[in-house]
Structures are given as structure tokens and as C-alpha cells.
Design a protein around this motif. Structure first.
Motif, PDB file in Angstrom:
ATOM      1  N   ILE A   1       0.863  -1.172   0.000  1.00 53.25           N
ATOM      2  CA  ILE A   1       0.000   0.000   0.000  1.00 53.25           C
ATOM      3  C   ILE A   1       0.907   1.232   0.000  1.00 53.25           C
ATOM      4  CG2 ILE A   1      -1.733   1.321   1.272  1.00 53.25           C
ATOM      5  CD1 ILE A   1      -2.665  -1.380   2.481  1.00 53.25           C
ATOM      6  N   ALA A   2       0.725   2.091  -0.972  1.00 51.81           N
ATOM      7  CA  ALA A   2       1.537   3.311  -1.097  1.00 51.81           C
ATOM      8  C   ALA A   2       0.897   4.397  -0.236  1.00 51.81           C
ATOM      9  CB  ALA A   2       1.622   3.740  -2.550  1.00 51.81           C
ATOM     10  N   LYS A   3       1.340   4.500   0.986  1.00 48.09           N
ATOM     11  CA  LYS A   3       0.718   5.414   1.940  1.00 48.09           C
ATOM     12  C   LYS A   3       0.874   6.886   1.581  1.00 48.09           C
ATOM     13  CE  LYS A   3       0.907   2.038   5.648  1.00 48.09           C
ATOM     14  NZ  LYS A   3       1.017   0.914   4.792  1.00 48.09           N
ATOM     15  N   GLU A   4       1.822   7.195   0.719  1.00 47.56           N
ATOM     16  CA  GLU A   4       2.059   8.584   0.309  1.00 47.56           C
ATOM     17  C   GLU A   4       1.419   8.931  -1.035  1.00 47.56           C
ATOM     18  OE1 GLU A   4       3.739  10.809   2.297  1.00 47.56           O
ATOM     19  OE2 GLU A   4       3.825   9.196   3.770  1.00 47.56           O
ATOM     20  N   GLN A   5       0.817   7.935  -1.692  1.00 47.23           N
ATOM     21  CA  GLN A   5       0.212   8.166  -3.007  1.00 47.23           C
ATOM     22  C   GLN A   5      -1.288   7.886  -2.929  1.00 47.23           C
ATOM     23  OE1 GLN A   5       2.233   6.353  -6.316  1.00 47.23           O
ATOM     24  NE2 GLN A   5       4.188   6.429  -5.269  1.00 47.23           N
ATOM     25  N   HIS A   6      -2.067   8.804  -3.501  1.00 47.72           N
ATOM     26  CA  HIS A   6      -3.522   8.694  -3.414  1.00 47.72           C
ATOM     27  C   HIS A   6      -4.176   8.791  -4.791  1.00 47.72           C
ATOM     28  CE1 HIS A   6      -2.113  10.154   0.502  1.00 47.72           C
ATOM     29  NE2 HIS A   6      -3.045   9.348   0.969  1.00 47.72           N
ATOM     30  N   CYS A   7      -5.326   8.173  -4.902  1.00 48.64           N
ATOM     31  CA  CYS A   7      -6.123   8.214  -6.126  1.00 48.64           C
ATOM     32  C   CYS A   7      -6.552   9.654  -6.398  1.00 48.64           C
ATOM     33  CB  CYS A   7      -7.343   7.315  -5.959  1.00 48.64           C
ATOM     34  SG  CYS A   7      -8.500   7.370  -7.343  1.00 48.64           S
ATOM     35  N   SER A   8      -6.451  10.070  -7.643  1.00 44.98           N
ATOM     36  CA  SER A   8      -6.841  11.439  -8.007  1.00 44.98           C
ATOM     37  C   SER A   8      -8.361  11.609  -8.006  1.00 44.98           C
ATOM     38  CB  SER A   8      -6.278  11.810  -9.375  1.00 44.98           C
ATOM     39  OG  SER A   8      -6.778  10.932 -10.359  1.00 44.98           O
ATOM     40  N   ILE A   9      -9.097  10.497  -8.027  1.00 45.74           N
ATOM     41  CA  ILE A   9     -10.564  10.563  -8.048  1.00 45.74           C
ATOM     42  C   ILE A   9     -11.151  10.478  -6.635  1.00 45.74           C
ATOM     43  CG2 ILE A   9     -12.671   9.395  -8.827  1.00 45.74           C
ATOM     44  CD1 ILE A   9     -10.942   8.456 -11.268  1.00 45.74           C
ATOM     45  N   CYS A  10     -10.791   9.423  -5.898  1.00 46.72           N
ATOM     46  CA  CYS A  10     -11.418   9.196  -4.590  1.00 46.72           C
ATOM     47  C   CYS A  10     -10.496   9.453  -3.399  1.00 46.72           C
ATOM     48  CB  CYS A  10     -11.975   7.776  -4.523  1.00 46.72           C
ATOM     49  SG  CYS A  10     -10.699   6.500  -4.372  1.00 46.72           S
ATOM     50  N   LYS A  11      -9.217   9.704  -3.656  1.00 48.70           N
ATOM     51  CA  LYS A  11      -8.211   9.988  -2.618  1.00 48.70           C
ATOM     52  C   LYS A  11      -7.826   8.773  -1.771  1.00 48.70           C
ATOM     53  CE  LYS A  11      -8.448  14.174  -4.028  1.00 48.70           C
ATOM     54  NZ  LYS A  11      -7.827  14.361  -5.306  1.00 48.70           N
ATOM     55  N   PHE A  12      -8.238   7.570  -2.185  1.00 46.64           N
ATOM     56  CA  PHE A  12      -7.867   6.328  -1.497  1.00 46.64           C
ATOM     57  C   PHE A  12      -6.383   6.060  -1.729  1.00 46.64           C
ATOM     58  CE2 PHE A  12      -8.171   1.815  -0.418  1.00 46.64           C
ATOM     59  CZ  PHE A  12      -9.182   1.800   0.529  1.00 46.64           C
ATOM     60  N   ASN A  13      -5.726   5.369  -0.790  1.00 50.83           N
ATOM     61  CA  ASN A  13      -4.320   5.005  -0.987  1.00 50.83           C
ATOM     62  C   ASN A  13      -4.175   4.068  -2.179  1.00 50.83           C
ATOM     63  OD1 ASN A  13      -4.389   5.315   2.260  1.00 50.83           O
ATOM     64  ND2 ASN A  13      -2.421   5.886   1.418  1.00 50.83           N
ATOM     65  N   LEU A  14      -3.152   4.299  -2.985  1.00 51.66           N
ATOM     66  CA  LEU A  14      -2.873   3.427  -4.127  1.00 51.66           C
ATOM     67  C   LEU A  14      -2.177   2.158  -3.650  1.00 51.66           C
ATOM     68  CD1 LEU A  14      -1.615   5.947  -6.818  1.00 51.66           C
ATOM     69  CD2 LEU A  14      -3.944   5.116  -6.414  1.00 51.66           C
ATOM     70  N   VAL A  15      -2.277   1.121  -4.466  1.00 51.28           N
ATOM     71  CA  VAL A  15      -1.615  -0.153  -4.197  1.00 51.28           C
ATOM     72  C   VAL A  15      -0.668  -0.429  -5.357  1.00 51.28           C
ATOM     73  CG1 VAL A  15      -1.966  -2.652  -3.993  1.00 51.28           C
ATOM     74  CG2 VAL A  15      -3.517  -1.080  -2.822  1.00 51.28           C
ATOM     75  N   TYR A  16       0.548  -0.872  -5.011  1.00 50.54           N
ATOM     76  CA  TYR A  16       1.506  -1.281  -6.032  1.00 50.54           C
ATOM     77  C   TYR A  16       1.306  -2.771  -6.290  1.00 50.54           C
ATOM     78  CZ  TYR A  16       5.842  -2.435  -8.381  1.00 50.54           C
ATOM     79  OH  TYR A  16       6.761  -2.901  -9.277  1.00 50.54           O
ATOM     80  N   TYR A  17       1.090  -3.129  -7.555  1.00 50.02           N
ATOM     81  CA  TYR A  17       0.850  -4.511  -7.975  1.00 50.02           C
ATOM     82  C   TYR A  17       2.140  -5.006  -8.623  1.00 50.02           C
ATOM     83  CZ  TYR A  17      -2.440  -8.204  -9.533  1.00 50.02           C
ATOM     84  OH  TYR A  17      -3.140  -9.372  -9.725  1.00 50.02           O
ATOM     85  N   GLU A  18       2.887  -5.790  -7.877  1.00 50.13           N
ATOM     86  CA  GLU A  18       4.219  -6.223  -8.310  1.00 50.13           C
ATOM     87  C   GLU A  18       4.199  -7.010  -9.621  1.00 50.13           C
ATOM     88  OE1 GLU A  18       7.688  -8.975  -6.467  1.00 50.13           O
ATOM     89  OE2 GLU A  18       6.792  -7.502  -5.130  1.00 50.13           O
ATOM     90  N   ASP A  19       3.217  -7.872  -9.814  1.00 55.72           N
ATOM     91  CA  ASP A  19       3.154  -8.697 -11.027  1.00 55.72           C
ATOM     92  C   ASP A  19       3.114  -7.865 -12.311  1.00 55.72           C
ATOM     93  OD1 ASP A  19       3.130 -10.931  -9.421  1.00 55.72           O
ATOM     94  OD2 ASP A  19       1.034 -11.435  -9.786  1.00 55.72           O
ATOM     95  N   PHE A  20       2.597  -6.637 -12.215  1.00 57.64           N
ATOM     96  CA  PHE A  20       2.448  -5.790 -13.402  1.00 57.64           C
ATOM     97  C   PHE A  20       3.247  -4.491 -13.304  1.00 57.64           C
ATOM     98  CE2 PHE A  20      -1.483  -8.295 -12.980  1.00 57.64           C
ATOM     99  CZ  PHE A  20      -1.321  -9.085 -14.107  1.00 57.64           C
ATOM    100  N   ASP A  21       4.055  -4.342 -12.243  1.00 51.92           N
ATOM    101  CA  ASP A  21       4.901  -3.165 -12.043  1.00 51.92           C
ATOM    102  C   ASP A  21       4.111  -1.864 -12.244  1.00 51.92           C
ATOM    103  OD1 ASP A  21       7.270  -1.777 -11.466  1.00 51.92           O
ATOM    104  OD2 ASP A  21       7.826  -1.662 -13.583  1.00 51.92           O
TER     105      ASP A  21
END
Length: 75
Positions: free
Chosen positions: A21-41
Motif C-alpha cells: 500500500i503506497a501510503k504517500e500516493q492517493h487516487c486522483s478521483i477518490c483519494k484512497f491510498n494506491l496499491v503497487y501490484y508487483e506482477d504488473f509493475d
């Protein structure tokens, strides 16, 4: 939506994703924390279920050609 982080796994409503979970990065639409998906970089918003970045045009890329349209399976 139930979101859990266990070691290198993110569990979203029972669906497991290798990443973090990227605690410093947020969705531009809903402001939820982004998730890094390693399988797809790539990063995605688990709340909106969309990738935050486009696929690249590199035919040799090991990630983008196999990346699904949506990060999480449809319910």
C-alpha cells in the motif's frame, strides 16, 4: 471493501496481490491510498479498480502486454 496488508501481500476482499500500500500516493478521483501490484509493475486504486498509469508501448516489456484491463476481478 476489506483491505489487509500481510508481509508482501495485499488482500482486497479475499483477492491477493503481491505488492504494498503506497501510503504517500492517493487516487486522483477518490483519494484512497494506491496499491503497487508487483506482477504488473504498476499502481492502481483498489476503490475505483483502475490503473493509475497507462501501458507502455515497448513490445519487449514483460509486464504491460499481460496486464488485465482492470486490476481486480469483477464481482
Amino acid at each position: 471493501m476489506k483491505l489487509e496488508e500481510k508481509d508482501d501481500l495485499i488482500i482486497i476482499d479475499g483477492f491477493e496481490v503481491e505488492g504494498f500500500i503506497a501510503k504517500e500516493q492517493h487516487c486522483s478521483i477518490c483519494k484512497f491510498n494506491l496499491v503497487y501490484y508487483e506482477d504488473f509493475d504498476a499502481f492502481f486504486c483498489p476503490n475505483c479498480n483502475y490503473w493509475t498509469e497507462s501501458k507502455c508501448d515497448d513490445p519487449e516489456c514483460e509486464y504491460c502486454p499481460r496486464r488485465p484491463e482492470k486490476p481486480l476481478p469483477s464481482k
